[in-house]
Write an enzyme that holds these catalytic residues in place. Structure first.
Site, PDB file in Angstrom:
ATOM      1  N   TYR A 154     -31.215 -25.375   7.366  1.00 35.62           N
ATOM      2  CA  TYR A 154     -30.906 -26.678   6.756  1.00 35.62           C
ATOM      3  C   TYR A 154     -29.867 -27.472   7.548  1.00 35.62           C
ATOM      4  O   TYR A 154     -29.168 -28.300   6.963  1.00 35.62           O
ATOM      5  CB  TYR A 154     -30.434 -26.453   5.323  1.00 35.62           C
ATOM      6  CG  TYR A 154     -31.567 -26.106   4.363  1.00 35.62           C
ATOM      7  CD1 TYR A 154     -32.590 -27.022   4.094  1.00 35.62           C
ATOM      8  CD2 TYR A 154     -31.617 -24.871   3.730  1.00 35.62           C
ATOM      9  CE1 TYR A 154     -33.622 -26.716   3.230  1.00 35.62           C
ATOM     10  CE2 TYR A 154     -32.659 -24.555   2.836  1.00 35.62           C
ATOM     11  CZ  TYR A 154     -33.653 -25.484   2.601  1.00 35.62           C
ATOM     12  OH  TYR A 154     -34.677 -25.191   1.733  1.00 35.62           O
ATOM     13  N   PHE A 177     -24.434 -31.368  -0.982  1.00 37.48           N
ATOM     14  CA  PHE A 177     -25.156 -30.242  -1.566  1.00 37.48           C
ATOM     15  C   PHE A 177     -25.360 -29.084  -0.582  1.00 37.48           C
ATOM     16  O   PHE A 177     -25.930 -28.054  -0.961  1.00 37.48           O
ATOM     17  CB  PHE A 177     -26.518 -30.709  -2.121  1.00 37.48           C
ATOM     18  CG  PHE A 177     -27.484 -31.295  -1.108  1.00 37.48           C
ATOM     19  CD1 PHE A 177     -28.287 -30.472  -0.336  1.00 37.48           C
ATOM     20  CD2 PHE A 177     -27.596 -32.669  -0.946  1.00 37.48           C
ATOM     21  CE1 PHE A 177     -29.181 -31.007   0.587  1.00 37.48           C
ATOM     22  CE2 PHE A 177     -28.497 -33.211  -0.026  1.00 37.48           C
ATOM     23  CZ  PHE A 177     -29.288 -32.374   0.745  1.00 37.48           C
ATOM     24  N   ARG A 197     -46.820 -31.002   2.223  1.00 41.52           N
ATOM     25  CA  ARG A 197     -45.799 -31.773   1.494  1.00 41.52           C
ATOM     26  C   ARG A 197     -46.389 -32.413   0.236  1.00 41.52           C
ATOM     27  O   ARG A 197     -45.712 -32.513  -0.799  1.00 41.52           O
ATOM     28  CB  ARG A 197     -45.196 -32.855   2.404  1.00 41.52           C
ATOM     29  CG  ARG A 197     -44.399 -32.313   3.585  1.00 41.52           C
ATOM     30  CD  ARG A 197     -43.049 -31.785   3.219  1.00 41.52           C
ATOM     31  NE  ARG A 197     -42.167 -32.801   2.680  1.00 41.52           N
ATOM     32  CZ  ARG A 197     -40.854 -32.646   2.527  1.00 41.52           C
ATOM     33  NH1 ARG A 197     -40.263 -31.485   2.855  1.00 41.52           N
ATOM     34  NH2 ARG A 197     -40.113 -33.590   2.025  1.00 41.52           N
ATOM     35  N   THR A 242     -39.049 -33.731  -3.901  1.00 41.30           N
ATOM     36  CA  THR A 242     -37.931 -32.787  -3.850  1.00 41.30           C
ATOM     37  C   THR A 242     -37.431 -32.414  -5.242  1.00 41.30           C
ATOM     38  O   THR A 242     -37.179 -31.240  -5.529  1.00 41.30           O
ATOM     39  CB  THR A 242     -36.784 -33.401  -3.019  1.00 41.30           C
ATOM     40  OG1 THR A 242     -37.306 -33.802  -1.739  1.00 41.30           O
ATOM     41  CG2 THR A 242     -35.654 -32.410  -2.833  1.00 41.30           C
ATOM     42  N   ARG A 244     -43.908 -27.939  -7.100  1.00 41.39           N
ATOM     43  CA  ARG A 244     -42.549 -28.162  -7.612  1.00 41.39           C
ATOM     44  C   ARG A 244     -42.560 -28.611  -9.072  1.00 41.39           C
ATOM     45  O   ARG A 244     -41.654 -28.242  -9.834  1.00 41.39           O
ATOM     46  CB  ARG A 244     -41.809 -29.161  -6.711  1.00 41.39           C
ATOM     47  CG  ARG A 244     -41.346 -28.508  -5.400  1.00 41.39           C
ATOM     48  CD  ARG A 244     -40.831 -29.497  -4.411  1.00 41.39           C
ATOM     49  NE  ARG A 244     -40.058 -28.842  -3.346  1.00 41.39           N
ATOM     50  CZ  ARG A 244     -39.627 -29.460  -2.256  1.00 41.39           C
ATOM     51  NH1 ARG A 244     -39.900 -30.739  -2.061  1.00 41.39           N
ATOM     52  NH2 ARG A 244     -38.932 -28.806  -1.340  1.00 41.39           N
ATOM     53  N   ASN A 263     -36.024 -25.672  -6.498  1.00 42.66           N
ATOM     54  CA  ASN A 263     -37.303 -26.375  -6.632  1.00 42.66           C
ATOM     55  C   ASN A 263     -38.502 -25.582  -6.113  1.00 42.66           C
ATOM     56  O   ASN A 263     -39.497 -26.148  -5.688  1.00 42.66           O
ATOM     57  CB  ASN A 263     -37.210 -27.765  -5.989  1.00 42.66           C
ATOM     58  CG  ASN A 263     -36.830 -27.709  -4.523  1.00 42.66           C
ATOM     59  OD1 ASN A 263     -36.599 -26.634  -3.977  1.00 42.66           O
ATOM     60  ND2 ASN A 263     -36.761 -28.857  -3.876  1.00 42.66           N
ATOM     61  N   HIS A 305     -40.166 -24.569  -0.193  1.00 41.82           N
ATOM     62  CA  HIS A 305     -39.830 -25.430   0.950  1.00 41.82           C
ATOM     63  C   HIS A 305     -41.092 -25.688   1.753  1.00 41.82           C
ATOM     64  O   HIS A 305     -41.939 -24.806   1.883  1.00 41.82           O
ATOM     65  CB  HIS A 305     -38.812 -24.708   1.848  1.00 41.82           C
ATOM     66  CG  HIS A 305     -38.598 -25.360   3.182  1.00 41.82           C
ATOM     67  ND1 HIS A 305     -37.701 -26.383   3.379  1.00 41.82           N
ATOM     68  CD2 HIS A 305     -39.190 -25.157   4.394  1.00 41.82           C
ATOM     69  CE1 HIS A 305     -37.742 -26.765   4.652  1.00 41.82           C
ATOM     70  NE2 HIS A 305     -38.642 -26.030   5.291  1.00 41.82           N
ATOM     71  N   GLU A 340     -38.563 -24.366  12.495  1.00 34.86           N
ATOM     72  CA  GLU A 340     -38.350 -23.492  11.335  1.00 34.86           C
ATOM     73  C   GLU A 340     -39.193 -22.219  11.443  1.00 34.86           C
ATOM     74  O   GLU A 340     -38.732 -21.134  11.087  1.00 34.86           O
ATOM     75  CB  GLU A 340     -38.684 -24.260  10.052  1.00 34.86           C
ATOM     76  CG  GLU A 340     -37.696 -25.399   9.807  1.00 34.86           C
ATOM     77  CD  GLU A 340     -38.131 -26.359   8.708  1.00 34.86           C
ATOM     78  OE1 GLU A 340     -39.188 -26.133   8.074  1.00 34.86           O
ATOM     79  OE2 GLU A 340     -37.407 -27.347   8.478  1.00 34.86           O
TER      80      GLU A 340
HETATM   81  N1  UDP Z   1     -31.262 -30.398  -2.452  1.00 36.83           N
HETATM   82  C1  UDP Z   1     -30.232 -30.272  -3.366  1.00 36.83           C
HETATM   83  N2  UDP Z   1     -29.598 -31.425  -3.797  1.00 36.83           N
HETATM   84  C2  UDP Z   1     -29.951 -32.655  -3.358  1.00 36.83           C
HETATM   85  C3  UDP Z   1     -31.003 -32.781  -2.449  1.00 36.83           C
HETATM   86  C4  UDP Z   1     -31.639 -31.626  -2.000  1.00 36.83           C
HETATM   87  O1  UDP Z   1     -29.869 -29.161  -3.752  1.00 36.83           O
HETATM   88  O2  UDP Z   1     -29.359 -33.649  -3.796  1.00 36.83           O
HETATM   89  C5  UDP Z   1     -31.933 -29.185  -1.954  1.00 36.83           C
HETATM   90  C6  UDP Z   1     -33.355 -29.009  -2.461  1.00 36.83           C
HETATM   91  O3  UDP Z   1     -33.552 -27.624  -2.740  1.00 36.83           O
HETATM   92  C7  UDP Z   1     -34.189 -29.454  -1.279  1.00 36.83           C
HETATM   93  C8  UDP Z   1     -33.332 -29.037  -0.097  1.00 36.83           C
HETATM   94  O4  UDP Z   1     -31.993 -29.250  -0.548  1.00 36.83           O
HETATM   95  O5  UDP Z   1     -35.465 -28.823  -1.262  1.00 36.83           O
HETATM   96  C9  UDP Z   1     -33.542 -29.824   1.177  1.00 36.83           C
HETATM   97  O6  UDP Z   1     -33.427 -31.210   0.882  1.00 36.83           O
HETATM   98  P1  UDP Z   1     -34.475 -32.258   1.468  1.00 36.83           P
HETATM   99  O7  UDP Z   1     -33.954 -33.614   1.185  1.00 36.83           O
HETATM  100  O8  UDP Z   1     -34.778 -31.902   2.884  1.00 36.83           O
HETATM  101  O9  UDP Z   1     -35.764 -32.026   0.540  1.00 36.83           O
HETATM  102  P2  UDP Z   1     -37.174 -31.356   0.841  1.00 36.83           P
HETATM  103  O10 UDP Z   1     -37.512 -31.633   2.285  1.00 36.83           O
HETATM  104  O11 UDP Z   1     -37.027 -29.874   0.557  1.00 36.83           O
HETATM  105  O12 UDP Z   1     -38.113 -32.018  -0.120  1.00 36.83           O
HETATM  106 MG    MG Z   2     -36.452 -31.451   4.013  1.00 39.06          MG
END
Ligand code: UDP
Ligand code: MG
Length: 139
Positions: free
Chosen positions: A51, A59, A87, A93, A104, A114, A117, A128
């Site tokens: 990440y 976060f 996706r 998300t 999700r 959620n 990934h 990744e």
């Molecule tokens: N996340 C979180 N708080 C936030 C935004 C994201 O805990 O406000 C977590 C969530 O588990 C997410 C991951 O961080 O899947 C990565 O964030 P991203 O914005 O990349 O979302 P994704 O690509 O997983 O949809």
């Molecule tokens: Mg992401």
């Protein structure tokens, strides 16, 4: 196995809730082939690297702690347009915003927990995948 590949990670909450089988079935029923699969307990450092794009976000610490708190399942999934289509299959998300029928929406508990990934672009899919699997190429 032909097509594009992307990286999925089933997150700790989905495994703890016993949803692993249903999630993998949904992935297969949506036309993805499983090219590699591995259950592992990520180290803090591995989660930080996964990440790294979020390292300055509020976060980040909580997310890294969560993802290294219990085992996850990393899966290489293959299909035409795998990155984009995966996706769509996982949904937004925040499970509260995710469309009906997405992974999700069905299995996510909170924004952080959620359920799953999915890599957000081909470059990140490659990066990744290399964190979890060595020597993988789609032919
Ligand atoms: N996340 C979180 N708080 C936030 C935004 C994201 O805990 O406000 C977590 C969530 O588990 C997410 C991951 O961080 O899947 C990565 O964030 P991203 O914005 O990349 O979302 P994704 O690509 O997983 O949809
Ligand atoms: Mg992401």
């Amino acid at each position: 196995m032909s097509g594009e590949s992307t990286l999925a990670i089933i997150k700790p909450n989905a495994i703890e809730q016993g949803n692993t089988g249903e999630i993998i079935a949904m992935i297969e029923q949506s036309g993805f082939r499983i090219a590699a699969i591995k259950m592992l307990h990520m180290s803090t450092m591995q989660a930080e690297i996964l990440y790294e794009e979020h390292k300055d976000k509020s976060f980040f610490g909580g997310l890294v702690n969560y993802m290294s708190s219990a085992p996850v399942i990393a899966i290489i999934v293959v299909k035409e347009n795998a990155v984009k289509d995966f996706r769509i299959l996982i949904g937004s998300t925040d499970p509260a915003d995710a469309a009906n029928g997405t992974i999700r929406k069905l299995f996510g508990a909170t924004l952080r927990q959620n359920a799953i990934h999915g890599s957000d672009c081909a470059v990140n899919a490659k990066r990744e995948t290399a964190l979890f699997f060595s020597g993988f190429e789609v032919h």
